[in-house]
Design a protein around this motif. Structure first.
Motif, PDB file in Angstrom:
ATOM      1  N   THR A   1       0.833  -1.202   0.000  1.00  0.00           N
ATOM      2  CA  THR A   1       0.000   0.000   0.000  1.00  0.00           C
ATOM      3  C   THR A   1       0.870   1.254   0.000  1.00  0.00           C
ATOM      4  N   GLN A   2       1.904   1.266   0.820  1.00  0.00           N
ATOM      5  CA  GLN A   2       2.806   2.420   0.886  1.00  0.00           C
ATOM      6  C   GLN A   2       3.495   2.656  -0.452  1.00  0.00           C
TER       7      GLN A   2
ATOM      8  N   ILE B   1       2.499   1.750  -3.513  1.00  0.00           N
ATOM      9  CA  ILE B   1       1.559   2.201  -4.548  1.00  0.00           C
ATOM     10  C   ILE B   1       1.021   3.595  -4.235  1.00  0.00           C
ATOM     11  N   GLN B   2       0.759   3.863  -2.976  1.00  0.00           N
ATOM     12  CA  GLN B   2       0.141   5.124  -2.575  1.00  0.00           C
ATOM     13  C   GLN B   2       1.108   6.295  -2.664  1.00  0.00           C
ATOM     14  N   ASN B   3       2.364   6.078  -2.320  1.00  0.00           N
ATOM     15  CA  ASN B   3       3.310   7.182  -2.186  1.00  0.00           C
ATOM     16  C   ASN B   3       4.211   7.383  -3.391  1.00  0.00           C
TER      17      ASN B   3
ATOM     18  N   ALA C   1      -3.869  -3.644  -1.454  1.00  0.00           N
ATOM     19  CA  ALA C   1      -2.977  -2.484  -1.521  1.00  0.00           C
ATOM     20  C   ALA C   1      -3.455  -1.495  -2.581  1.00  0.00           C
TER      21      ALA C   1
ATOM     22  N   SER D   1      -4.837   2.206  -1.605  1.00  0.00           N
ATOM     23  CA  SER D   1      -4.084   3.364  -2.085  1.00  0.00           C
ATOM     24  C   SER D   1      -4.998   4.488  -2.560  1.00  0.00           C
TER      25      SER D   1
ATOM     26  N   LYS E   1      -6.046   4.783  -5.538  1.00  0.00           N
ATOM     27  CA  LYS E   1      -5.730   5.106  -6.921  1.00  0.00           C
ATOM     28  C   LYS E   1      -6.466   4.157  -7.874  1.00  0.00           C
TER      29      LYS E   1
END
Length: 239
Positions: free
Chosen positions: A185-186, A188-190, A216, A220, A222
């Motif tokens: 998740t981190q 993909i998100q960041n 994830a 995210s 997205k």
């Protein structure tokens, strides 16, 4: 005793690892993608890690803490040097980017070697999910390949069909016995991720990797193009 000591805000920490490299006392380590002060008596409180943190996650605070133990720090340094045999940490987990051919063109291989010596398509290192940081330069604009580690052994053309042009992340939820969801998740998100390809084996335990990757993407927030490819034990792509 009351003294100055490093404080790390894990909510702000992006997991870049720069503080761990900057700490001369090796008092900071990366745990589950976050920087952590392992022992109060390893930190001298001078804050060499502060200026390198891009997220402002590190501050100096005054609180009750064990006195700085210089002898213990030196013993730890010697132990790390013996284990790693490499200045700055373990070479196996150091971030690397390789200049491979990702243009979409087939690599030029002499005809006599074409069947026995294909070119590696791996462009980044490390590849193990548990070793990868949540933030790294190679994530920018990347197409992610999240794959079960057995898939590369089962599917003969794995490099050409799956790794080429992608940042590779591999793992085995059964052997690692961890949930990859938070780390993925981190990542993909960041980061500026363009797409996600999930490659798993047909065996049930691989469902954990697929679930973590799908969660994830969902967590995210997205909207990314993504797909799941399943490989059979005898090396075939299952429809």
């Amino acid at each position: 005793m009351i003294r100055k000591i490093v404080n790390i805000d894990e909510e702000k920490c992006t997991g870049c690892g720069l503080c761990a490299n900057a700490c001369h006392e090796n008092a900071i380590v990366m745990v589950n993608g976050k920087a952590r002060l392992i022992k109060d008596d390893f930190c001298d409180g001078f804050g060499d890690c502060l200026p390198v943190c891009p997220a402002g996650a590190i501050t100096i605070t005054e609180r009750e803490a064990a006195a700085y133990d210089e002898k213990a720090v030196e013993e730890r340094k010697k132990l790390i040097e013996m284990e790693h045999h490499h200045e700055g940490g373990c070479p196996g987990s150091r971030i690397r980017m390789m200049n491979q051919n990702n243009s979409g063109q087939k690599p030029e291989v002499p005809a006599e070697r074409a069947c026995v010596s294909p070119k590696s398509q791996l462009t980044t290192w490390p590849v193990q999910i548990k070793l990868l940081p949540p933030a790294a330069p190679f994530y920018d604009g990347a197409n992610l390949l999240i794959a079960a580690d057995c898939t590369a052994y089962a599917y003969a053309n794995f490099h050409q069909e799956f790794i080429r042009g992608k940042v590779c992340l591999i793992g085995c939820p059964k052997l690692d016995q961890i949930d990859y969801t938070e780390k993925l998740t981190q990542i993909i998100q960041n980061n500026n991720i363009k797409s996600v390809t999930i490659v798993r084996m047909e065996v049930p335990c691989c469902g954990g990797l697929q679930y973590a990757a799908e969660e994830a993407i969902k967590n995210s927030g997205k909207f990314l193009p993504w797909r799941v490819v399943t490989i059979s034990i005898d090396g075939k792509i299952l429809e």
